[in-house]
Design a protein around this motif. Structure first.
Motif, short mmCIF file in Angstrom:
data_model
loop_
_atom_site.label_atom_id
_atom_site.label_comp_id
_atom_site.label_asym_id
_atom_site.label_seq_id
_atom_site.Cartn_x
_atom_site.Cartn_y
_atom_site.Cartn_z
N LEU A 111 -2.58 0.49 -18.30
CA LEU A 111 -1.78 0.95 -17.16
C LEU A 111 -0.86 -0.19 -16.78
CD1 LEU A 111 -4.54 2.64 -14.94
CD2 LEU A 111 -3.00 3.74 -16.60
N LEU A 112 0.45 0.04 -16.89
CA LEU A 112 1.46 -0.95 -16.57
C LEU A 112 1.99 -0.64 -15.17
CD1 LEU A 112 3.15 -3.35 -17.75
CD2 LEU A 112 4.83 -1.63 -18.43
N VAL A 113 1.72 -1.54 -14.24
CA VAL A 113 2.05 -1.31 -12.83
C VAL A 113 3.30 -2.12 -12.49
CG1 VAL A 113 1.16 -1.40 -10.48
CG2 VAL A 113 -0.41 -1.01 -12.39
N ALA A 114 4.32 -1.44 -11.96
CA ALA A 114 5.60 -2.09 -11.72
C ALA A 114 6.35 -1.38 -10.59
CB ALA A 114 6.44 -2.06 -13.00
N GLY A 115 7.49 -1.94 -10.22
CA GLY A 115 8.37 -1.27 -9.26
C GLY A 115 8.22 -1.74 -7.83
N GLU A 116 7.07 -2.33 -7.50
CA GLU A 116 6.85 -2.86 -6.16
C GLU A 116 5.65 -3.80 -6.24
OE1 GLU A 116 4.32 0.73 -4.14
OE2 GLU A 116 6.40 1.20 -4.66
N ALA A 117 5.40 -4.56 -5.17
CA ALA A 117 4.29 -5.51 -5.16
C ALA A 117 2.96 -4.77 -5.38
CB ALA A 117 4.27 -6.27 -3.85
N PHE A 118 2.10 -5.36 -6.19
CA PHE A 118 0.82 -4.78 -6.58
C PHE A 118 -0.29 -5.50 -5.81
CE2 PHE A 118 -1.99 -3.95 -10.61
CZ PHE A 118 -2.70 -2.98 -9.93
N ALA A 119 -0.91 -4.79 -4.88
CA ALA A 119 -1.95 -5.38 -4.03
C ALA A 119 -3.25 -5.61 -4.80
CB ALA A 119 -2.20 -4.48 -2.82
N GLY A 120 -3.84 -6.78 -4.58
CA GLY A 120 -5.09 -7.14 -5.23
C GLY A 120 -6.22 -6.14 -5.01
N PRO A 121 -6.43 -5.64 -3.78
CA PRO A 121 -7.53 -4.68 -3.58
C PRO A 121 -7.38 -3.40 -4.42
CG PRO A 121 -6.88 -5.63 -1.49
CD PRO A 121 -5.87 -6.09 -2.50
N LEU A 122 -6.16 -2.96 -4.66
CA LEU A 122 -5.95 -1.78 -5.52
C LEU A 122 -6.31 -2.13 -6.96
CD1 LEU A 122 -5.03 1.12 -6.03
CD2 LEU A 122 -2.66 0.27 -6.09
N PRO A 150 -1.37 -9.85 -17.11
CA PRO A 150 -2.57 -9.05 -17.35
C PRO A 150 -3.59 -9.35 -16.25
CG PRO A 150 -1.90 -10.23 -19.32
CD PRO A 150 -1.10 -10.78 -18.18
N VAL A 151 -4.13 -8.32 -15.65
CA VAL A 151 -5.10 -8.49 -14.57
C VAL A 151 -6.49 -8.61 -15.21
CG1 VAL A 151 -6.05 -7.49 -12.46
CG2 VAL A 151 -3.63 -7.15 -13.02
N VAL A 152 -7.01 -9.83 -15.21
CA VAL A 152 -8.35 -10.09 -15.74
C VAL A 152 -9.10 -10.94 -14.71
CG1 VAL A 152 -7.71 -9.92 -18.18
CG2 VAL A 152 -7.53 -12.11 -17.03
N GLY A 153 -10.38 -10.78 -14.68
CA GLY A 153 -11.18 -11.56 -13.75
C GLY A 153 -11.06 -11.04 -12.32
N PRO A 154 -11.63 -11.79 -11.39
CA PRO A 154 -11.59 -11.37 -9.98
C PRO A 154 -10.16 -11.32 -9.45
CG PRO A 154 -13.17 -13.17 -10.33
CD PRO A 154 -12.39 -13.01 -11.60
N VAL A 155 -9.95 -10.38 -8.54
CA VAL A 155 -8.64 -10.22 -7.91
C VAL A 155 -8.82 -10.44 -6.42
CG1 VAL A 155 -6.72 -8.64 -7.55
CG2 VAL A 155 -8.02 -8.51 -9.66
N GLY A 156 -7.96 -11.27 -5.84
CA GLY A 156 -8.07 -11.58 -4.42
C GLY A 156 -7.48 -10.50 -3.53
N ALA A 157 -7.42 -10.81 -2.25
CA ALA A 157 -6.92 -9.86 -1.26
C ALA A 157 -5.40 -9.85 -1.20
CB ALA A 157 -7.48 -10.21 0.11
N GLY A 158 -4.74 -10.82 -1.82
CA GLY A 158 -3.28 -10.88 -1.79
C GLY A 158 -2.65 -10.00 -2.85
N MET A 159 -1.47 -10.38 -3.27
CA MET A 159 -0.75 -9.63 -4.29
C MET A 159 -1.06 -10.19 -5.68
SD MET A 159 0.76 -7.31 -2.75
CE MET A 159 1.01 -6.91 -1.04
N VAL A 160 -1.04 -9.31 -6.68
CA VAL A 160 -1.24 -9.72 -8.07
C VAL A 160 -0.01 -10.54 -8.48
CG1 VAL A 160 -1.47 -8.86 -10.44
CG2 VAL A 160 -2.63 -7.67 -8.56
N PRO A 161 -0.21 -11.67 -9.15
CA PRO A 161 0.94 -12.49 -9.59
C PRO A 161 1.88 -11.72 -10.52
CG PRO A 161 -1.13 -13.68 -9.88
CD PRO A 161 -1.48 -12.26 -9.53
#
Length: 177
Positions: A111-122, A150-161
């Motif tokens: 799943l390639l997520v784009a177009g706006e900021a991607f929140a860590g909790p999602l 690539p989102v791997v490992g724990p994700v924080g409460a902020g935005m995905v890099p």
């Protein structure tokens, strides 16, 4: 555009070809199911969903423009699995509400997520699921996407890099201070 005023953007053929070369190898190459197209073709987000599958002999599944958005999740689940699905965080939230995390994760191996900021909790909802989440960033002026994380490992409460530049792309971090 983000200002609320329409804009025209000139994109070079070389830049577009580079992006599509990457998309064929890294996105469509993940399977044989092609990709769904469920956003307006006026939105640059759809470029890899439209062209990458066709460039490697796969299908581009077109969601009817007259369909009701309340049917998106079930429609994608019935048409999949896909090689990849490119969507906004808003689309991802919608799919999770409509068909749940597990069925959303089962739409494609990526799943390639784009177009706006991607929140860590999602993003964290997909931890431990058999799907690769990738955050893509790029202004339209730089041809669809310019960096991926690539989102791997724990994700924080902020935005995905926003990640690292795609092949043949250079990114500069400029300090305005």
């Amino acid at each position: 555009g983000s200002t609320g005023r329409p804009k025209g953007v000139g994109v070079t053929h070389r830049s577009l070809a580079n992006h599509l070369h990457w998309a064929v190898a890294e996105l469509a190459g993940r399977g044989r199911g092609g990709a769904p197209l469920f956003s307006s073709v006026a939105f640059d987000l759809v470029v890899p969903s439209l062209w990458a599958p066709l460039m490697c002999g796969q299908r581009t599944w077109l969601w009817p423009a007259t369909a009701d958005v309340s049917e998106l999740g079930e429609s994608l689940a019935a048409a999949g699995p896909f090689s990849f699905v490119k969507l906004t965080p808003g689309h991802l939230e919608l799919l999770v509400r409509q068909i749940g995390v597990d069925r959303t994760a089962g739409l494609a191996p990526l799943l390639l997520v784009a177009g706006e900021a991607f929140a860590g909790p999602l993003a964290a909802l997909f931890r431990g699921r058999p799907v690769q989440l990738v955050n893509e960033y790029g202004p339209t002026e730089a041809t669809v996407g310019t960096s991926v994380h690539p989102v791997v490992g724990p994700v924080g409460a902020g935005m995905v890099p926003i990640g690292r530049p795609l092949p043949n792309v250079t990114a500069y971090v400029v300090d305005a201070a």
